[in-house]
Design a protein around this motif. Structure first.
Motif, PDB file in Angstrom:
ATOM      1  N   GLY A  43     -66.866   2.129 -24.105  1.00 42.58           N
ATOM      2  CA  GLY A  43     -65.753   2.272 -23.215  1.00 42.58           C
ATOM      3  C   GLY A  43     -64.424   2.012 -24.114  1.00 42.58           C
ATOM      4  O   GLY A  43     -63.411   2.625 -23.599  1.00 42.58           O
ATOM      5  N   THR A  44     -64.136   1.683 -25.118  1.00 36.40           N
ATOM      6  CA  THR A  44     -63.684   1.945 -26.131  1.00 36.40           C
ATOM      7  C   THR A  44     -63.350   3.305 -25.853  1.00 36.40           C
ATOM      8  O   THR A  44     -62.161   3.763 -26.149  1.00 36.40           O
ATOM      9  N   TRP A  45     -64.314   4.197 -26.388  1.00 34.80           N
ATOM     10  CA  TRP A  45     -63.990   5.686 -26.625  1.00 34.80           C
ATOM     11  C   TRP A  45     -63.057   6.137 -24.970  1.00 34.80           C
ATOM     12  O   TRP A  45     -62.606   7.278 -25.698  1.00 34.80           O
ATOM     13  N   HIS A  46     -63.676   5.404 -24.302  1.00 35.44           N
ATOM     14  CA  HIS A  46     -62.928   6.604 -23.227  1.00 35.44           C
ATOM     15  C   HIS A  46     -61.330   6.094 -23.288  1.00 35.44           C
ATOM     16  O   HIS A  46     -60.713   6.819 -22.017  1.00 35.44           O
ATOM     17  N   ALA A  47     -61.170   4.926 -23.375  1.00 34.87           N
ATOM     18  CA  ALA A  47     -60.008   4.080 -23.111  1.00 34.87           C
ATOM     19  C   ALA A  47     -58.954   4.791 -23.868  1.00 34.87           C
ATOM     20  O   ALA A  47     -57.808   4.667 -24.319  1.00 34.87           O
ATOM     21  N   ALA A  48     -60.082   4.825 -25.272  1.00 35.46           N
ATOM     22  CA  ALA A  48     -58.725   5.526 -25.657  1.00 35.46           C
ATOM     23  C   ALA A  48     -58.144   6.875 -26.530  1.00 35.46           C
ATOM     24  O   ALA A  48     -57.411   7.332 -26.890  1.00 35.46           O
ATOM     25  N   LYS A  49     -59.282   8.164 -26.274  1.00 38.27           N
ATOM     26  CA  LYS A  49     -59.563   9.603 -26.084  1.00 38.27           C
ATOM     27  C   LYS A  49     -58.088   9.590 -25.258  1.00 38.27           C
ATOM     28  O   LYS A  49     -56.993  10.549 -25.471  1.00 38.27           O
ATOM     29  N   PRO A  50     -57.468   9.483 -23.755  1.00 40.03           N
ATOM     30  CA  PRO A  50     -56.716   9.501 -22.855  1.00 40.03           C
ATOM     31  C   PRO A  50     -55.522   9.454 -23.414  1.00 40.03           C
ATOM     32  O   PRO A  50     -54.777  10.202 -23.700  1.00 40.03           O
ATOM     33  N   VAL A  51     -55.505   7.749 -24.247  1.00 40.49           N
ATOM     34  CA  VAL A  51     -54.206   7.924 -24.668  1.00 40.49           C
ATOM     35  C   VAL A  51     -53.634   8.384 -26.392  1.00 40.49           C
ATOM     36  O   VAL A  51     -52.517   9.038 -25.987  1.00 40.49           O
ATOM     37  N   ILE A  52     -54.849   9.256 -26.966  1.00 43.22           N
ATOM     38  CA  ILE A  52     -54.023   9.482 -28.240  1.00 43.22           C
ATOM     39  C   ILE A  52     -54.005  11.024 -27.026  1.00 43.22           C
ATOM     40  O   ILE A  52     -53.338  11.702 -27.869  1.00 43.22           O
ATOM     41  N   GLY A  81     -52.771  -5.820 -17.501  1.00 41.08           N
ATOM     42  CA  GLY A  81     -54.026  -5.956 -16.309  1.00 41.08           C
ATOM     43  C   GLY A  81     -55.662  -6.286 -17.175  1.00 41.08           C
ATOM     44  O   GLY A  81     -56.283  -6.739 -16.874  1.00 41.08           O
ATOM     45  N   ARG A  82     -55.791  -5.652 -18.037  1.00 41.01           N
ATOM     46  CA  ARG A  82     -57.017  -6.352 -19.284  1.00 41.01           C
ATOM     47  C   ARG A  82     -56.899  -7.135 -20.093  1.00 41.01           C
ATOM     48  O   ARG A  82     -56.723  -7.882 -20.079  1.00 41.01           O
ATOM     49  N   GLU A  83     -58.525  -7.671 -19.914  1.00 38.79           N
ATOM     50  CA  GLU A  83     -58.753  -8.236 -20.650  1.00 38.79           C
ATOM     51  C   GLU A  83     -57.938  -8.541 -21.989  1.00 38.79           C
ATOM     52  O   GLU A  83     -57.507  -7.647 -23.078  1.00 38.79           O
ATOM     53  N   GLU A  84     -57.133  -9.522 -22.647  1.00 40.56           N
ATOM     54  CA  GLU A  84     -57.071  -9.729 -24.601  1.00 40.56           C
ATOM     55  C   GLU A  84     -57.317  -9.110 -24.883  1.00 40.56           C
ATOM     56  O   GLU A  84     -57.557  -8.480 -26.094  1.00 40.56           O
ATOM     57  N   ASP A  85     -58.905  -9.348 -25.368  1.00 49.24           N
ATOM     58  CA  ASP A  85     -60.244  -8.657 -26.579  1.00 49.24           C
ATOM     59  C   ASP A  85     -59.953  -7.270 -26.248  1.00 49.24           C
ATOM     60  O   ASP A  85     -60.400  -6.538 -27.407  1.00 49.24           O
ATOM     61  N   ARG A  86     -59.939  -6.814 -25.056  1.00 45.74           N
ATOM     62  CA  ARG A  86     -59.769  -5.198 -24.989  1.00 45.74           C
ATOM     63  C   ARG A  86     -59.035  -4.186 -24.769  1.00 45.74           C
ATOM     64  O   ARG A  86     -58.545  -3.517 -24.399  1.00 45.74           O
ATOM     65  N   GLN A  87     -57.570  -5.518 -25.346  1.00 45.80           N
ATOM     66  CA  GLN A  87     -56.138  -4.084 -25.439  1.00 45.80           C
ATOM     67  C   GLN A  87     -56.349  -3.426 -26.575  1.00 45.80           C
ATOM     68  O   GLN A  87     -56.750  -4.025 -27.137  1.00 45.80           O
ATOM     69  N   ILE A  88     -55.776  -2.292 -26.482  1.00 43.46           N
ATOM     70  CA  ILE A  88     -55.459  -1.653 -27.050  1.00 43.46           C
ATOM     71  C   ILE A  88     -53.809  -1.557 -27.711  1.00 43.46           C
ATOM     72  O   ILE A  88     -53.321  -0.874 -26.760  1.00 43.46           O
ATOM     73  N   TRP A  89     -53.671  -1.366 -29.051  1.00 43.60           N
ATOM     74  CA  TRP A  89     -52.787  -1.708 -29.593  1.00 43.60           C
ATOM     75  C   TRP A  89     -52.613  -0.899 -31.079  1.00 43.60           C
ATOM     76  O   TRP A  89     -53.742  -0.987 -31.917  1.00 43.60           O
ATOM     77  N   PHE A  90     -51.163  -0.107 -31.377  1.00 42.90           N
ATOM     78  CA  PHE A  90     -51.473   0.965 -32.147  1.00 42.90           C
ATOM     79  C   PHE A  90     -50.648   0.107 -33.124  1.00 42.90           C
ATOM     80  O   PHE A  90     -49.354  -0.890 -32.868  1.00 42.90           O
ATOM     81  N   ALA A 145     -55.453  -0.519 -33.599  1.00 42.93           N
ATOM     82  CA  ALA A 145     -55.537  -2.357 -34.640  1.00 42.93           C
ATOM     83  C   ALA A 145     -56.900  -2.413 -34.019  1.00 42.93           C
ATOM     84  O   ALA A 145     -57.286  -2.061 -32.400  1.00 42.93           O
ATOM     85  N   ASN A 146     -57.503  -2.825 -35.100  1.00 41.64           N
ATOM     86  CA  ASN A 146     -59.133  -3.886 -34.812  1.00 41.64           C
ATOM     87  C   ASN A 146     -59.798  -1.884 -34.149  1.00 41.64           C
ATOM     88  O   ASN A 146     -60.632  -3.225 -33.078  1.00 41.64           O
ATOM     89  N   TYR A 147     -59.877  -1.309 -34.232  1.00 43.69           N
ATOM     90  CA  TYR A 147     -60.928  -0.727 -33.894  1.00 43.69           C
ATOM     91  C   TYR A 147     -62.032  -0.353 -33.591  1.00 43.69           C
ATOM     92  O   TYR A 147     -62.814  -0.390 -33.234  1.00 43.69           O
ATOM     93  N   THR A 148     -62.030  -1.057 -35.196  1.00 44.80           N
ATOM     94  CA  THR A 148     -64.084  -1.022 -36.022  1.00 44.80           C
ATOM     95  C   THR A 148     -64.439  -1.652 -34.849  1.00 44.80           C
ATOM     96  O   THR A 148     -65.825  -2.514 -34.237  1.00 44.80           O
ATOM     97  N   ARG A 149     -63.846  -3.946 -34.428  1.00 43.92           N
ATOM     98  CA  ARG A 149     -64.568  -4.730 -33.699  1.00 43.92           C
ATOM     99  C   ARG A 149     -64.427  -3.903 -32.156  1.00 43.92           C
ATOM    100  O   ARG A 149     -65.421  -4.711 -31.546  1.00 43.92           O
ATOM    101  N   LEU A 150     -63.500  -2.926 -31.615  1.00 41.90           N
ATOM    102  CA  LEU A 150     -63.396  -2.496 -30.214  1.00 41.90           C
ATOM    103  C   LEU A 150     -64.740  -1.966 -30.315  1.00 41.90           C
ATOM    104  O   LEU A 150     -65.669  -2.002 -28.753  1.00 41.90           O
ATOM    105  N   MET A 151     -64.830  -1.170 -31.193  1.00 41.20           N
ATOM    106  CA  MET A 151     -66.299  -0.286 -30.865  1.00 41.20           C
ATOM    107  C   MET A 151     -67.626  -1.044 -31.050  1.00 41.20           C
ATOM    108  O   MET A 151     -68.268  -0.733 -30.377  1.00 41.20           O
TER     109      MET A 151
END
Length: 590
Positions: A34-43, A92-101, A22-28
C-alpha cells in the motif's frame, strides 16, 4: 600532486533541495504494498511540479529525491508548494497512513560529472532535510539570506547545527508558510550576542539553565525533559536577586552543541546548569550539574532516582540547591512562593507539557492541538491554574489572528480563563500575564498595566512578559518606558523573537522617531509582519516610493488587508496614536 582527473568535473552554483518521505520504514513495515502504491505516483508527480518552479530532478533515491534550482527563491517556493500538495493528498487519510516529506534546501557550489552531483553543499542539504519536521522545509543561512526579503514566509531560527561530516556549524531555519506564525519563534541574533558578551558586565548571580538531555528510545516522552527545563528556569527566575537567561535563548544555544563555558561566555552569565532525564516505567532518573564558568569548575552535582510522581518535589529541591550553591540570600516570602500549585493528578501536568510543544509553533492547527491538550488537563483537574492560563493564551492567539469561529467571544473566554487562573493560584506570573493581554485588547488599559506589573513582581526575569508589558506601555502612550523594558527583555533573551523588535519599532514610531523605527524593524528575521510599520514610517518621513514598496509587500502577504479592521484591533489608549498610524498607512497607498 593529485592524480585525480578533474577534466570532466564542473562546478556550478545551485540551490539544492533534498526531499525524503518521513517515517518511510515504518509505513513500509505496516503496509509494504500500500505504501509503495501511494508513494510512487507522488514521486513521479513531483517531476512535473518541479518544472513549474524551474527545477530539475537529479536523482530519485527510493523514497526521496534530489532537485536542483538556479534560484534559492524557486527552491523554497517549490518546497512549500510540495508540502501544500501533500496536505491536499493526505486529506481524508488515516493519520498513521499519511505521507509527509521532510525537505532541506541549501545554496552553494556543487561538483557535476557524468555520475551526478556531489560536494559539501549537497551534503548540507541532505543533513538539513533530516532536521526538518515532517511536512516542513528547513533551509541554511545561505538560502535564508536570499529569500527573507523576497518571499512572504516566516523563518524560525533553529540554531547553529553541527551536521554530520560537515566541518563548520550551519545556521538552520525552519520555513513557516504563514509568516505571522513565526513572530514568537527564536531569533537569529548572533551579532547581538557578541555585543552583549563584550560590553555588558557579567552579574555574579546570573545563570542559564541549558535544556535537559532526554536519554531514552521513546522520543514521544521528550516533553518530560523540556518540561523540567522550563519549570526549573521559571522557578529560578522568580528570585529578584537572580539574572536568568530565558528558556528560548537556552534552547537556541543548545542547538549549536557548544560547551557550557561557551554558553556562559556568549550569553553573558557566570553559572550554567546542565542535566539529563531518563524515564523507565514509573521511575525517573535526573542528573544535574552546576558549573561556575568564571572559575572553570563544577560546584555541585546530584543524581535523583525517584518515582515519577515525585517530580514536583525534585524540581523544588534542585532549585533550592542551585540557590544555596550560589550563596544567595532569599527572603522567606519568596522561598514560600517559589512553587506553582501542582495539579491534583500527574497526568494533567503531562498534558500541559505536551501542549507547550504545540503552542510555541503559532499556527492554526498547532494552536488547536495545544488547546485540546489543555482541555484534557482541565478534565482531570478543573482547578489547575497553569492549564487555565495556557488555554487562555490559545484563545487570545485565535482572536488576534482571526482563527476559529468564536471571534470576539474568544477574547471574553480568554479573560474568564485568566481570571480563573489567578484566582486559583495568585502566585503564578503566567496567569497575570494572560490577564494583562486580555485586558489590553479589551482596551481596559489600567487593568492591563496593573496585571503586567503584578506578573513581573512575581517573575522579574520573564523576558516574554517584559516584551508584552512593553507593548502594553507603548499602547498606553508610555513609549519611553516601553523602550527601556524591551531592551531589558533582549538582554535576558539574546535570541529574542521578532515580536520584541515589532514592539520596539512600534514604540519608536509612536514617539515619531521614524528612523529608529525603520532601523529596528529591518532587524527582524521575518520582515513581513513589520511592513505595516515600515510603510507608515517611510510615509511620515516623506519617502513615499519606499512606503509604497512596503505597502505592496503587505498586500502580497495579506491580500485582504483592511485599514478599518486594523484600526479596530489596535488597542491604543490615545485615539491620536491610532490616527497617526492610519494616516501613515493611507499615505503609503493602503
Amino acid at each position: 600532486m593529485s592524480d585525480i582527473d578533474e577534466s570532466n568535473v564542473r562546478r556550478r552554483l545551485s540551490a539544492i533541495l533534498f526531499a525524503d518521505i518521513a517515517n518511510y520504514t515504518r509505513l513500509m513495515g505496516d503496509d509494504e504494498l500500500g505504501t509503495w502504491h501511494a508513494a510512487k505516483p507522488v514521486i513521479r508527480e513531483l517531476n512535473e511540479l518541479a518544472k513549474l518552479h524551474h527545477g530539475t530532478v537529479q536523482q530519485v533515491l527510493g523514497d526521496g529525491l534530489i532537485l536542483l534550482f538556479d534560484s534559492a527563491v524557486d527552491a523554497v517556493r517549490f518546497g512549500v508548494e510540495l508540502q501544500r500538495h501533500m496536505r491536499a493528498l493526505n486529506d481524508g487519510r488515516e493519520e498513521d497512513r499519511q505521507i509527509w516529506f521532510r525537505v532541506g534546501v541549501n545554496l552553494g557550489d556543487i561538483l557535476v560529472d557524468d555520475d551526478g552531483i556531489s560536494g559539501d553543499a549537497v551534503n548540507i542539504a541532505a543533513r538539513l532535510q533530516a532536521l526538518a519536521r515532517p511536512g516542513h522545509v528547513c533551509v541554511s543561512a545561505a538560502v535564508y539570506d536570499q529569500v527573507r526579503n523576497r518571499l512572504t514566509f516566516g523563518y524560525e531560527y533553529l540554531g547553529a547545527q553541527n551536521l554530520k561530516n560537515v566541518r563548520e556549524p550551519v545556521d538552520a531555519f525552519q520555513v513557516h508558510e504563514n509568516p505571522t506564525s513565526a513572530a514568537m519563534t527564536t531569533g537569529f541574533r548572533r551579532s547581538s550576542l557578541a555585543i552583549a558578551s563584550a560590553h555588558l558586565p557579567i552579574k555574579d548571580l546570573s545563570v542559564v539553565m541549558l535544556p535537559f538531555r532526554f536519554q531514552g528510545s521513546n522520543e514521544t516522552e521528550n516533553w518530560l525533559a523540556d518540561g523540567l527545563t522550563e519549570d526549573i528556569t521559571t522557578n529560578l527566575s522568580r528570585f529578584h536577586d537572580f539574572f536568568v537567561i530565558s528558556r528560548m535563548s537556552a534552547y537556541a544555544f543548545a542547538a549549536r552543541m557548544g560547551s557550557p563555558a561557551d554558553a556562559a561566555r556568549e550569553l553573558g552569565v557566570r553559572y550554567v546548569v546542565t542535566g539529563s532525564v531518563r524515564k523507565a516505567g514509573k521511575q525517573i532518573r535526573i542528573t544535574i550539574e552546576l558549573l561556575d564558568a568564571e572559575r572553570g569548575r563544577s560546584i555541585w552535582g546530584e543524581r535523583y532516582d525517584r518515582p515519577l510522581e515525585d517530580i514536583f518535589d525534585v524540581q523544588d529541591e534542585i532549585t533550592q540547591l542551585i540557590v544555596s550553591a550560589t550563596a544567595v540570600q532569599i527572603e522567606t516570602s519568596e522561598q514560600n512562593r517559589i512553587r506553582q500549585m501542582a495539579p491534583a493528578d500527574l497526568r494533567a501536568y503531562g498534558f500541559v507539557l505536551q501542549g507547550q510543544q504545540h503552542i510555541f509553533r503559532y499556527t492554526r492547527d498547532e494552536n488547536r492541538e495545544a488547546r485540546q491538550l489543555y482541555d484534557e488537563a482541565l478534565r482531570i483537574d478543573p482547578r489547575y491554574a497553569r492549564a487555565l492560563a495556557a488555554k487562555s493564551r490559545t484563545l487570545n492567539i485565535d482572536w488576534r489572528y482571526g482563527w476559529g469561529d468564536l471571534k470576539d467571544e474568544a477574547l471574553e473566554a480568554a479573560l474568564d480563563l485568566a481570571l480563573g487562573a489567578v484566582a486559583v493560584d495568585p502566585t503564578d506570573a503566567r496567569g497575570f500575564g494572560e490577564l494583562g493581554f486580555a485586558h489590553l485588547y479589551r482596551k481596559e488599559h489600567e487593568a492591563a498595566i496593573n496585571a503586567y506589573e503584578r506578573a513581573l513582581s512575581l517573575n522579574p526575569n520573564d523576558a516574554d512578559l517584559m516584551s508584552d508589558m512593553g507593548d502594553a506601555l507603548a499602547h498606553c502612550h508610555r513609549s519611553e518606558e516601553a523602550i527601556a523594558l524591551l531592551k531589558d527583555a533582549m538582554r535576558l533573551n539574546p535570541f529574542y523573537p521578532d515580536q520584541y523588535l515589532w514592539h520596539l519599532g512600534g514604540a519608536y514610531f509612536n514617539l515619531r522617531r521614524y528612523d529608529e523605527a525603520i532601523h529596528t524593524l529591518h532587524g527582524m528575521q521575518n520582515p513581513t509582519e513589520g511592513r505595516r510599520l515600515l510603510a507608515a514610517s517611510y510615509s511620515h518621513l516623506g519617502r513615499i516610493d519606499e512606503a509604497r514598496a512596503e505597502a505592496a509587500k503587505v498586500l502580497q502577504a495579506h491580500p485582504d488587508f483592511s485599514i478599518d479592521r486594523w484600526a479596530a484591533v489596535q488597542p491604543d489608549k490615545d485615539s491620536a496614536d491610532v490616527a497617526h498610524f492610519i494616516e501613515g498607512l493611507r499615505k503609503a497607498g493602503l
